[in-house]
Write an enzyme that holds these catalytic residues in place. Structure first.
Site, mmCIF file in Angstrom:
data_model
loop_
_atom_site.group_PDB
_atom_site.id
_atom_site.type_symbol
_atom_site.label_atom_id
_atom_site.label_comp_id
_atom_site.label_asym_id
_atom_site.label_seq_id
_atom_site.Cartn_x
_atom_site.Cartn_y
_atom_site.Cartn_z
ATOM 1 N N GLU A 101 -9.509 19.439 15.212
ATOM 2 C CA GLU A 101 -8.335 18.905 14.522
ATOM 3 C C GLU A 101 -8.791 18.282 13.206
ATOM 4 O OE1 GLU A 101 -5.181 17.901 12.882
ATOM 5 O OE2 GLU A 101 -4.864 18.809 14.863
ATOM 6 N N ASP A 134 -12.081 20.781 9.711
ATOM 7 C CA ASP A 134 -11.184 21.877 9.359
ATOM 8 C C ASP A 134 -11.610 23.111 10.156
ATOM 9 O OD1 ASP A 134 -9.191 23.256 7.568
ATOM 10 O OD2 ASP A 134 -11.010 24.356 7.043
ATOM 11 N N ASP A 152 -3.570 27.366 17.027
ATOM 12 C CA ASP A 152 -2.221 26.828 16.886
ATOM 13 C C ASP A 152 -2.230 25.795 15.762
ATOM 14 O OD1 ASP A 152 0.412 26.175 17.192
ATOM 15 O OD2 ASP A 152 0.176 25.097 19.079
ATOM 16 N N PRO A 157 0.717 33.570 11.419
ATOM 17 C CA PRO A 157 -0.121 34.198 10.386
ATOM 18 C C PRO A 157 0.576 34.335 9.039
ATOM 19 C CG PRO A 157 -0.278 35.391 12.467
ATOM 20 C CD PRO A 157 0.830 34.401 12.628
#
Length: 232
Positions: A101, A134, A152, A157
């Site tokens: 995260e 990241d 998620d 996309p």
């Protein structure tokens, strides 16, 4: 761990901001709307605690595609409201559970904030590791490998939260995803709408057994999970 689900309270007055922060990628907001908790990033609604069906399917579809592999390791891209992590932690068949995260605020809301009731048990699980990074950077740099990668971090996309994420769904980005998967490992990608072009991109990137599973919703097009297997 009990899911925070209330489908009747979202219209109880205007949303109330619980926390607003400037993070490394812009503004992130946690707000309450009735009994629902919602995460907003740079003005874009990401998710709320109204339902976790699609997040559960994301994890289960990846697990089922592994064909009984013992204690598989799963990498979950995006903590969000914690549905995917909580569901994975409920399943004793998973081995290592790693969540990446990039927003420190989101991790904090789970550690000791309003989202902790949803994820406290999963955070305490010895199998769980929370990585503040990241995801694009992580899949390019980590030396760890996994049996499943569940993405998620966007609305799909073709509907990314940040333009920097767009490359993740390109052939080069999918090659990075494949790099962190063991042979026969599964990539599962959540999307707010079907994307036939992405299926073709998965195939062109070398993934096999590409398919899309739909999650019915009350109104509009269904949520989906795109699946592909890295060849052995």
């Amino acid at each position: 761990m009990a899911d925070i689900i209330d489908r009747t309270s979202a219209d109880d007055g205007p949303p109330v901001v619980l926390d607003r922060r400037e993070g490394p990628y812009g503004e992130v907001v946690l707000r309450r709307h009735g009994r629902l908790l919602q995460i907003i990033a740079n003005g874009c609604f990401l998710m709320d605690t109204s339902d976790g069906r699609s997040e559960r399917l994301l994890v289960d579809a990846a697990r089922d595609a592994l064909d009984g592999r013992a204690e598989p390791a799963v990498l979950i891209g995006g903590l969000g409201v914690g549905f995917s992590l909580a569901h994975a932690a409920r399943d004793p068949r998973w081995g290592r559970i790693t969540v990446v995260e990039r927003e420190p605020a989101v991790v904090g809301w789970h550690r000791d904030g309003p989202l902790s009731p949803l994820s406290a048990g999963a955070f305490a699980d010895a199998r769980t590791e929370i990585v503040e990074d990241d995801l694009v950077t992580y899949v390019n740099e980590t030396s760890d490998t996994f049996d499943a990668l569940c993405l998620d971090i966007d609305n799909g996309p073709g509907w990314t939260v940040d333009e920097d994420n767009e490359g993740l769904y390109s052939p080069a980005g999918l090659a990075s995803c494949a790099r962190v998967l063991e042979p026969g490992g599964v990539l599962a990608v959540w999307s707010a709408q079907p994307c036939a072009a992405f299926e073709e991109t998965l195939r062109n990137a070398g993934f096999k057994q590409v398919r899309t599973e739909e999650i019915p919703v009350a109104r509009g097009v269904p949520d989906v999970v795109h699946l592909g297997v890295r060849p052995g």
